[in-house]
Design a protein around this motif. Structure first.
Motif, PDB file in Angstrom:
ATOM      1  N   GLU A  12       0.837  -1.207   0.000  1.00 42.09           N
ATOM      2  CA  GLU A  12       0.000   0.000   0.000  1.00 42.09           C
ATOM      3  C   GLU A  12       0.865   1.249   0.000  1.00 42.09           C
ATOM      4  OE1 GLU A  12      -0.436  -2.473   2.333  1.00 42.09           O
ATOM      5  OE2 GLU A  12      -2.188  -3.403   1.437  1.00 42.09           O
ATOM      6  N   ARG A  15       2.420   1.692  -3.483  1.00 39.85           N
ATOM      7  CA  ARG A  15       1.459   2.228  -4.456  1.00 39.85           C
ATOM      8  C   ARG A  15       1.248   3.722  -4.227  1.00 39.85           C
ATOM      9  NH1 ARG A  15      -1.122  -2.894  -4.087  1.00 39.85           N
ATOM     10  NH2 ARG A  15      -2.362  -2.252  -2.306  1.00 39.85           N
ATOM     11  N   ASP A  22      -5.560   3.138  -5.437  1.00 39.10           N
ATOM     12  CA  ASP A  22      -5.885   2.045  -4.522  1.00 39.10           C
ATOM     13  C   ASP A  22      -7.066   1.288  -5.122  1.00 39.10           C
ATOM     14  OD1 ASP A  22      -6.123   0.357  -2.376  1.00 39.10           O
ATOM     15  OD2 ASP A  22      -7.184   1.805  -1.109  1.00 39.10           O
ATOM     16  N   VAL A  23      -6.814   0.068  -5.557  1.00 42.16           N
ATOM     17  CA  VAL A  23      -7.841  -0.710  -6.240  1.00 42.16           C
ATOM     18  C   VAL A  23      -8.482  -1.755  -5.329  1.00 42.16           C
ATOM     19  CG1 VAL A  23      -6.866  -0.347  -8.533  1.00 42.16           C
ATOM     20  CG2 VAL A  23      -6.106  -2.290  -7.162  1.00 42.16           C
ATOM     21  N   GLN A  24      -8.138  -1.776  -4.069  1.00 43.28           N
ATOM     22  CA  GLN A  24      -8.694  -2.783  -3.169  1.00 43.28           C
ATOM     23  C   GLN A  24     -10.206  -2.708  -3.049  1.00 43.28           C
ATOM     24  OE1 GLN A  24      -6.421  -2.423   0.448  1.00 43.28           O
ATOM     25  NE2 GLN A  24      -4.957  -3.976  -0.228  1.00 43.28           N
ATOM     26  N   MET A  26     -12.347  -1.773  -5.311  1.00 43.97           N
ATOM     27  CA  MET A  26     -12.888  -2.292  -6.566  1.00 43.97           C
ATOM     28  C   MET A  26     -12.709  -3.812  -6.630  1.00 43.97           C
ATOM     29  SD  MET A  26     -11.815  -1.423 -10.503  1.00 43.97           S
ATOM     30  CE  MET A  26     -10.193  -2.117 -10.300  1.00 43.97           C
ATOM     31  N   GLN A  27     -11.556  -4.319  -6.189  1.00 41.16           N
ATOM     32  CA  GLN A  27     -11.322  -5.760  -6.178  1.00 41.16           C
ATOM     33  C   GLN A  27     -12.304  -6.468  -5.254  1.00 41.16           C
ATOM     34  OE1 GLN A  27      -7.195  -5.948  -5.073  1.00 41.16           O
ATOM     35  NE2 GLN A  27      -6.503  -6.055  -7.198  1.00 41.16           N
ATOM     36  N   ALA A  28     -12.576  -5.880  -4.092  1.00 43.54           N
ATOM     37  CA  ALA A  28     -13.523  -6.484  -3.151  1.00 43.54           C
ATOM     38  C   ALA A  28     -14.925  -6.516  -3.753  1.00 43.54           C
ATOM     39  CB  ALA A  28     -13.517  -5.717  -1.838  1.00 43.54           C
ATOM     40  N   MET A  30     -15.716  -6.540  -6.975  1.00 42.98           N
ATOM     41  CA  MET A  30     -15.734  -7.515  -8.063  1.00 42.98           C
ATOM     42  C   MET A  30     -15.778  -8.942  -7.520  1.00 42.98           C
ATOM     43  SD  MET A  30     -15.886  -5.949 -10.916  1.00 42.98           S
ATOM     44  CE  MET A  30     -15.457  -7.234 -12.050  1.00 42.98           C
ATOM     45  N   MET A  31     -15.042  -9.219  -6.457  1.00 40.14           N
ATOM     46  CA  MET A  31     -15.054 -10.559  -5.873  1.00 40.14           C
ATOM     47  C   MET A  31     -16.425 -10.883  -5.282  1.00 40.14           C
ATOM     48  SD  MET A  31     -12.299 -12.003  -6.622  1.00 40.14           S
ATOM     49  CE  MET A  31     -12.421 -13.462  -5.631  1.00 40.14           C
ATOM     50  N   ASP A  32     -17.062  -9.897  -4.641  1.00 42.02           N
ATOM     51  CA  ASP A  32     -18.412 -10.110  -4.115  1.00 42.02           C
ATOM     52  C   ASP A  32     -19.400 -10.407  -5.240  1.00 42.02           C
ATOM     53  OD1 ASP A  32     -17.530  -9.726  -1.535  1.00 42.02           O
ATOM     54  OD2 ASP A  32     -18.156  -7.615  -1.459  1.00 42.02           O
TER      55      ASP A  32
END
Length: 83
Positions: A12, A15, A22-24, A26-28, A30-32
């Protein structure tokens, strides 16, 4: 001339230092969403539904599978030819 730089930081911090976003979150999200879609369609991948979809395509598919397995079993027990 050789220069080595060693940085001790978290991903972090790296970056943020490099100015990357910070793409966390968005990643969370998308995973959901991916997990929701997988859970909604999990019943389509049960053995019963797969077999049903395979056999509704061709009514004689069951016979063809049986022939295929019999042929594979016979390959290992084929009598040896005389020379």
């Amino acid at each position: 001339m050789k220069v080595t730089v060693v940085m001790d930081c978290t991903p972090e911090e790296a970056r943020a230092f490099l100015g990357l976003p910070d793409v966390q979150p968005m990643q969370a999200a998308m995973m959901d969403q991916l997990q929701g879609k997988m859970m909604a369609n999990i019943d389509k991948f049960s053995p019963e539904s797969l077999m049903q979809s395979w056999f509704t395509f061709d009514p004689k598919m069951g016979e063809r599978f049986q022939e295929m397995f019999l042929n594979m079993a016979n390959l290992g027990t084929r009598p040896k030819e005389k020379k």
